[in-house]
Motif scaffolding. Structure first.
Motif, PDB file in Angstrom:
ATOM      1  N   HIS A   1       0.806  -1.212   0.000  1.00  0.00           N
ATOM      2  CA  HIS A   1       0.000   0.000   0.000  1.00  0.00           C
ATOM      3  C   HIS A   1       0.847   1.273   0.000  1.00  0.00           C
ATOM      4  O   HIS A   1       0.323   2.364  -0.206  1.00  0.00           O
ATOM      5  CB  HIS A   1      -0.978   0.002   1.176  1.00  0.00           C
TER       6      HIS A   1
ATOM      7  N   TYR B   1      -0.307  -6.391   5.856  1.00  0.00           N
ATOM      8  CA  TYR B   1       0.335  -5.705   4.743  1.00  0.00           C
ATOM      9  C   TYR B   1       1.095  -6.710   3.885  1.00  0.00           C
ATOM     10  O   TYR B   1       1.800  -7.580   4.409  1.00  0.00           O
ATOM     11  CB  TYR B   1       1.323  -4.643   5.240  1.00  0.00           C
TER      12      TYR B   1
ATOM     13  N   TYR C   1      -7.339  -1.137  -0.348  1.00  0.00           N
ATOM     14  CA  TYR C   1      -6.881  -0.546   0.916  1.00  0.00           C
ATOM     15  C   TYR C   1      -7.689   0.686   1.316  1.00  0.00           C
ATOM     16  O   TYR C   1      -7.886   0.939   2.505  1.00  0.00           O
ATOM     17  CB  TYR C   1      -5.398  -0.164   0.812  1.00  0.00           C
ATOM     18  N   TRP C   2      -8.127   1.488   0.348  1.00  0.00           N
ATOM     19  CA  TRP C   2      -8.825   2.735   0.663  1.00  0.00           C
ATOM     20  C   TRP C   2     -10.301   2.723   0.245  1.00  0.00           C
ATOM     21  O   TRP C   2     -11.007   3.679   0.489  1.00  0.00           O
ATOM     22  CB  TRP C   2      -8.109   3.921   0.002  1.00  0.00           C
TER      23      TRP C   2
ATOM     24  N   ILE D   1      -4.625  -0.767  -5.160  1.00  0.00           N
ATOM     25  CA  ILE D   1      -4.466  -0.218  -3.811  1.00  0.00           C
ATOM     26  C   ILE D   1      -5.653   0.672  -3.451  1.00  0.00           C
ATOM     27  O   ILE D   1      -6.209   0.579  -2.347  1.00  0.00           O
ATOM     28  CB  ILE D   1      -3.151   0.580  -3.715  1.00  0.00           C
TER      29      ILE D   1
END
Length: 507
Positions: free
Chosen positions: A80, A295, A323-324, A319
């Motif tokens: 990330h 991670y 991740y977001w 990502i």
């Protein structure tokens, strides 16, 4: 150096110093919130001055700044981390290893990186404000509007992100500088500046629109001239040459600007899809954090991630998705209403700019600003101010950022997203102040007690060089428009420092 540039630089320097001072005070007075943020362990032994630097500048290392500083210190270790582009870490590490190298006996790499953030982003902010003023002068053709816009930029609502270890100041300096070069006709230099900007932030790709539009506009102007000054085969040849030049400029400019993004994605692909690193080479503390948080790290003995198998294996898209949770309308939830409220002032400025410009130039907007209407005076002598023809492409650019940021991003990011990418929020704010604030007019107001003071020099009176400072003592008697704009800028300027520097939620 002109008086305007000096005034802008002086104000920018004061706001940078004040920002660094206030973040230290807020960081010392307000306890840090226990946020679920990226906090990698410090694997380097602290040196003599590390604790002092951490106390003074620690507020600059929170939230996403942790990623940039970690990358500058350790490189791209976690998957990330690749959401954060490499230019700022390279600049920070370069400062730490060159200008700040004499401090290596007293400061660890981390400590020197924190000092590099304070010095580097302050210098970059000064460059960005000068670039914004130069761009505003050439586009707006209005000295007062350009000066006021630049002074408002010095108290930008995105202030904390221009000060902390984020890439906003770097990106703004390169973007505004590149657009100024493009307006001056230095197309290749502009492409290089905008290309470097893309190495700082992914939304630098949107600047390709300027490379496609402005040369096309120039070519249309040339063709219009050829139509009246040349005849026969010469006219046809010049038409063809103008079109060929536009196509070549567009293709080469697009390639140059997109190159850093493509190269960075290729680097990410090689790092995780064809890794050459084993887990034994990763420090145990960092490997433990990866296992604890989930991670992904590159491992030559492990299977490649699933995104490597896609037809277009873009790590950045993966990502943002995983991740977001960034995607179309994903942020439209009831629990995100406070974040929409945080972004509302910046969104309002963007909407007002687009609406006011269209109302003033409906025919030109429908023609995409590519050729004159009957009442137009042409590009050579544009009407000064926000509504002249040269502003059109900037309004379109700002509107694209606004729509994309609202629909496809974490909407609270809209404030720094637009403030570091487009001059339009500052142009429309300055335009509204000059339009609605009697204290900024040359004529006297109805109340002489609130008339702005003029200072005397050699027996002659001059109006103050910084209208922002002159307005603040009269804030209560200012127009509602002035109170709204200055209230927004200053409240976000201060609140951002207080909240962000203590791991509290902010934009």
């Amino acid at each position: 150096m002109t008086m305007d540039v000096r005034a802008v630089l002086e104000f920018a320097t004061v706001t940078r110093g004040l920002s660094l001072f206030l973040q230290a005070v807020f960081n010392a007075v307000i306890p840090d919130h226990d946020a679920e943020a990226f906090r990698p362990p410090r694997t380097e032994e602290p040196l003599y001055l590390d604790s002092a630097v951490e106390w003074l500048l620690g507020g600059l290392s929170h939230w996403d700044a942790e990623h940039f500083l970690f990358i500058a210190e350790r490189g791209y270790l976690y998957e990330h981390n690749f959401a954060f582009f490499p230019l700022l870490p390279v600049v920070l590490r370069g400062l730490a290893e060159t200008l700040l190298w004499p401090l290596s006996s007293w400061l660890s790499v981390w400590g020197r990186l924190l000092v590099a953030v304070a010095l580097g982003n302050s210098a970059l902010f000064l460059l960005s404000v000068v670039a914004l003023y130069a761009l505003s002068r050439i586009v707006l053709q209005d000295r007062r509007l350009a000066l006021l816009s630049s002074l408002l930029y010095c108290i930008t609502p995105a202030n904390v992100f221009m000060t902390a270890g984020y890439s906003e100041s770097l990106f703004a300096a390169l973007t505004f500088g590149g657009l100024f070069l493009l307006e001056k006709g230095f197309t290749f230099r502009a492409c290089l500046a905008l290309s470097i900007a893309t190495a700082a932030r992914s939304n630098g790709l949107v600047n390709i629109g300027f490379i496609l539009y402005l040369p096309s506009l120039h070519a249309i102007c040339q063709i219009r001239v050829y139509r009246t000054t040349t005849k026969g085969c010469s006219k046809v040849f010049r038409y063809i040459w103008a079109v060929v030049c536009v196509l070549l400029t567009s293709l080469l400019g697009t390639a140059i600007i997109a190159l850093p993004f493509c190269a960075f994605q290729y680097y990410g692909y090689r790092t995780f899809c064809t890794p050459s690193v084993s887990l034994e080479r990763i420090p145990p503390a960092l490997l433990s954090l990866a296992e604890l948080k989930g991670y992904r790290v590159p491992d030559e003995n492990g299977p490649p991630p699933l995104w490597c198998m896609r037809p277009l294996p873009l790590l950045y898209s993966h990502i943002q998705d995983v991740y977001w949770d960034v995607g179309f309308l994903r942020y439209f939830e009831l629990k995100q209403i406070p974040n929409f409220i945080l972004a509302l002032p910046m969104a309002t400025l963007g909407i007002m700019a687009a609406y006011a410009y269209f109302q003033a130039n409906p025919e030109m907007c429908l023609r995409l600003g590519l050729w004159e209407t009957g009442a137009s005076k042409g590009l050579d002598k544009p009407t000064p101010g926000l509504f002249n023809s040269r502003v059109f492409v900037y309004i379109v650019h700002s509107t694209v950022l606004l729509v994309f940021g609202t629909l496809c991003m974490h909407v609270q990011v809209l404030t720094r997203f637009m403030a570091s990418s487009s001059p339009v929020p500052f142009w429309i704010s300055a335009h509204l102040l000059l339009l609605n604030e009697p204290l900024l007019h040359r004529r006297k107001t109805s109340n002489p007690n609130v008339q702005l003071q003029a200072h005397s020099r050699n027996g002659c009176k001059h109006r103050p060089q910084n209208p922002i400072i002159a307005l603040l003592p009269h804030f209560k008697t200012c127009s509602p428009t002035t109170q709204s704009i200055l209230g927004y800028f200053l409240s976000y300027w201060v609140l951002g420092l207080a909240l962000h520097c203590n791991f509290l939620p902010w934009t």
